[in-house]
Scaffold this motif. Structure first.
Motif, PDB file in Angstrom:
ATOM      1  N   PRO A   1      18.655  32.786  17.950  1.00 11.20           N
ATOM      2  CA  PRO A   1      18.709  34.244  18.145  1.00 11.20           C
ATOM      3  C   PRO A   1      17.396  34.909  17.725  1.00 11.20           C
ATOM      4  CG  PRO A   1      20.643  33.445  16.937  1.00 11.20           C
ATOM      5  CD  PRO A   1      19.672  32.318  16.982  1.00 11.20           C
ATOM      6  N   ASP A   2      17.167  36.123  18.239  1.00  9.13           N
ATOM      7  CA  ASP A   2      16.015  36.916  17.811  1.00  9.13           C
ATOM      8  C   ASP A   2      16.122  37.188  16.309  1.00  9.13           C
ATOM      9  OD1 ASP A   2      15.459  36.923  20.483  1.00  9.13           O
ATOM     10  OD2 ASP A   2      15.879  39.045  20.807  1.00  9.13           O
ATOM     11  N   THR A   3      14.965  37.277  15.646  1.00 11.11           N
ATOM     12  CA  THR A   3      14.968  37.399  14.194  1.00 11.11           C
ATOM     13  C   THR A   3      13.898  38.363  13.710  1.00 11.11           C
ATOM     14  OG1 THR A   3      15.599  35.066  14.061  1.00 11.11           O
ATOM     15  CG2 THR A   3      14.897  36.112  12.025  1.00 11.11           C
ATOM     16  N   VAL A   4      14.253  39.177  12.723  1.00 15.30           N
ATOM     17  CA  VAL A   4      13.290  40.010  12.014  1.00 15.30           C
ATOM     18  C   VAL A   4      12.821  39.218  10.794  1.00 15.30           C
ATOM     19  CG1 VAL A   4      12.902  42.151  10.759  1.00 15.30           C
ATOM     20  CG2 VAL A   4      14.379  42.149  12.780  1.00 15.30           C
ATOM     21  N   ILE A   5      11.536  38.896  10.743  1.00 13.41           N
ATOM     22  CA  ILE A   5      10.993  38.115   9.631  1.00 13.41           C
ATOM     23  C   ILE A   5      10.528  39.019   8.505  1.00 13.41           C
ATOM     24  CG2 ILE A   5       9.243  36.418   8.959  1.00 13.41           C
ATOM     25  CD1 ILE A   5      11.407  35.323  10.802  1.00 13.41           C
ATOM     26  N   LEU A   6       9.811  40.081   8.847  1.00 12.41           N
ATOM     27  CA  LEU A   6       9.343  41.046   7.852  1.00 12.41           C
ATOM     28  C   LEU A   6       9.574  42.447   8.386  1.00 12.41           C
ATOM     29  CD1 LEU A   6       5.919  39.560   6.656  1.00 12.41           C
ATOM     30  CD2 LEU A   6       8.001  39.766   5.281  1.00 12.41           C
ATOM     31  N   ASP A   7      10.009  43.343   7.525  1.00 14.94           N
ATOM     32  CA  ASP A   7      10.231  44.728   7.912  1.00 14.94           C
ATOM     33  C   ASP A   7       9.832  45.624   6.749  1.00 14.94           C
ATOM     34  OD1 ASP A   7      10.972  47.062   9.101  1.00 14.94           O
ATOM     35  OD2 ASP A   7      13.134  46.739   8.921  1.00 14.94           O
ATOM     36  N   SER A   8       8.663  46.231   6.849  1.00 13.63           N
ATOM     37  CA  SER A   8       8.174  47.104   5.784  1.00 13.63           C
ATOM     38  C   SER A   8       8.719  48.513   5.991  1.00 13.63           C
ATOM     39  CB  SER A   8       6.647  47.141   5.784  1.00 13.63           C
ATOM     40  OG  SER A   8       6.120  45.844   5.567  1.00 13.63           O
ATOM     41  N   PRO A   9       9.547  48.996   5.076  1.00 16.38           N
ATOM     42  CA  PRO A   9      10.134  50.335   5.257  1.00 16.38           C
ATOM     43  C   PRO A   9       9.122  51.450   5.088  1.00 16.38           C
ATOM     44  CG  PRO A   9      10.728  49.444   3.118  1.00 16.38           C
ATOM     45  CD  PRO A   9       9.992  48.345   3.842  1.00 16.38           C
ATOM     46  N   ASN A  10       8.065  51.188   4.345  1.00 15.71           N
ATOM     47  CA  ASN A  10       7.068  52.229   4.054  1.00 15.71           C
ATOM     48  C   ASN A  10       5.762  51.961   4.791  1.00 15.71           C
ATOM     49  OD1 ASN A  10       8.829  53.464   2.134  1.00 15.71           O
ATOM     50  ND2 ASN A  10       8.248  51.879   0.667  1.00 15.71           N
ATOM     51  N   ARG A  11       5.065  52.995   5.103  1.00 14.10           N
ATOM     52  CA  ARG A  11       3.749  52.876   5.709  1.00 14.10           C
ATOM     53  C   ARG A  11       2.700  53.220   4.665  1.00 14.10           C
ATOM     54  NH1 ARG A  11       6.689  50.755   8.567  1.00 14.10           N
ATOM     55  NH2 ARG A  11       6.958  50.917  10.821  1.00 14.10           N
ATOM     56  N   GLY A  12       1.632  52.480   4.630  1.00 17.09           N
ATOM     57  CA  GLY A  12       0.580  52.714   3.654  1.00 17.09           C
ATOM     58  C   GLY A  12      -0.620  51.866   3.998  1.00 17.09           C
TER      59      GLY A  12
END
Length: 252
Positions: free
Chosen positions: A67-78
């Motif tokens: 299945p498709d997978t999210v490996i990294l997801d940064s909630p904040n931008r900086g």
């Protein structure tokens, strides 16, 4: 006459659907909890059927789609963040798996934790990736293909299961699967990481492979989630079709 044949065929089909699928006759059935026999039986199944067995829900093992997978997801931008997703995942090499240890699979499967240990000399993973990120002054927003080579791949699957009852038969269902993975080496290549700068793409890939252990430790949670989803799908595909008691020899 033709109506009689049609009715007979429909009756056979309905009875087969109700009774559930069966394991192939050339795969040894074991007594509940017989670990040595289960290791033999699973390895025989893998060796004889690398293309899978559609009738029992086993997919092709020589080219399996995760299945498709999210490996990294940064909630904040900086100044430093990274989002990384993988899709169109294809894993090649599961047909060379050797199961080394099995625990559980008792007559009452919840009485003991189910554990499966296996070794693959090499697992090749192909995928399309979507990456968005920033490392201080260096920004990336790209889509490309990746090739990931997991060498000396050792995995332990710890399963939590429940029993479901259908047509007076017991069926197993995995509701939680935790993989533990050890690697001898990880080689990966990201195409088009920086489309406008091939030299930078080559340099970043070289750094990644030189320090693969550090990257593996950082990315493990997302990658383990991918393997968890994939192996859960494989096992539940078979457990959905083959009744739990039909996988084993009857009690004496």
């Amino acid at each position: 006459m033709s109506k009689l044949i049609l009715l007979t065929w429909l009756l056979c089909y309905i009875l087969n659907t109700i009774s559930g699928a069966e394991l192939p006759g050339d795969v040894e059935k074991c007594s509940f909890g017989n670990s040595a026999c289960l290791v033999r039986s699973i390895n025989t199944l893998i060796k004889l059927y690398p293309k899978g067995i559609p009738a029992i829900g086993l997919p092709p093992l020589d080219s399996y789609h995760f299945p498709d997978t999210v490996i990294l997801d940064s909630p904040n931008r900086g100044p430093i963040y990274l989002n990384f997703n993988m899709r169109d995942n294809v894993n090649k090499g599961f047909e060379n798996t050797t199961v080394t240890h099995v625990e559980g699979f008792l007559r009452e499967p919840n009485q003991k934790q189910i554990l499966i240990k296996a070794h693959l000399p090499r697992l090749l993973h192909l995928a399309t990736y979507d990456m968005e990120g920033r490392w201080l002054f260096l920004a990336a927003n790209t889509t490309g293909t990746l090739q990931s080579d997991f060498q000396d791949f050792r995995i332990t699957l710890t399963l939590k299961v429940i029993l479901e009852y259908r047509n007076n038969k017991r069926y197993l269902k995995v509701y939680d699967l935790v993989p533990s993975i050890d690697l001898g080496r990880w080689i990966i290549w990201f195409d088009d990481m920086f489309k406008e700068n091939l030299d930078l793409t080559v340099a970043v890939n070289a750094v990644f492979n030189r320090h693969w252990v550090e990257f593996w430790n950082e990315l493990q949670p997302g990658l383990k989630k991918s393997f968890s989803n994939g192996f859960t799908t494989i096992l539940n595909g078979v457990f959905e079709n083959v009744a739990y008691d039909d996988m084993f020899l009857p009690d004496r």
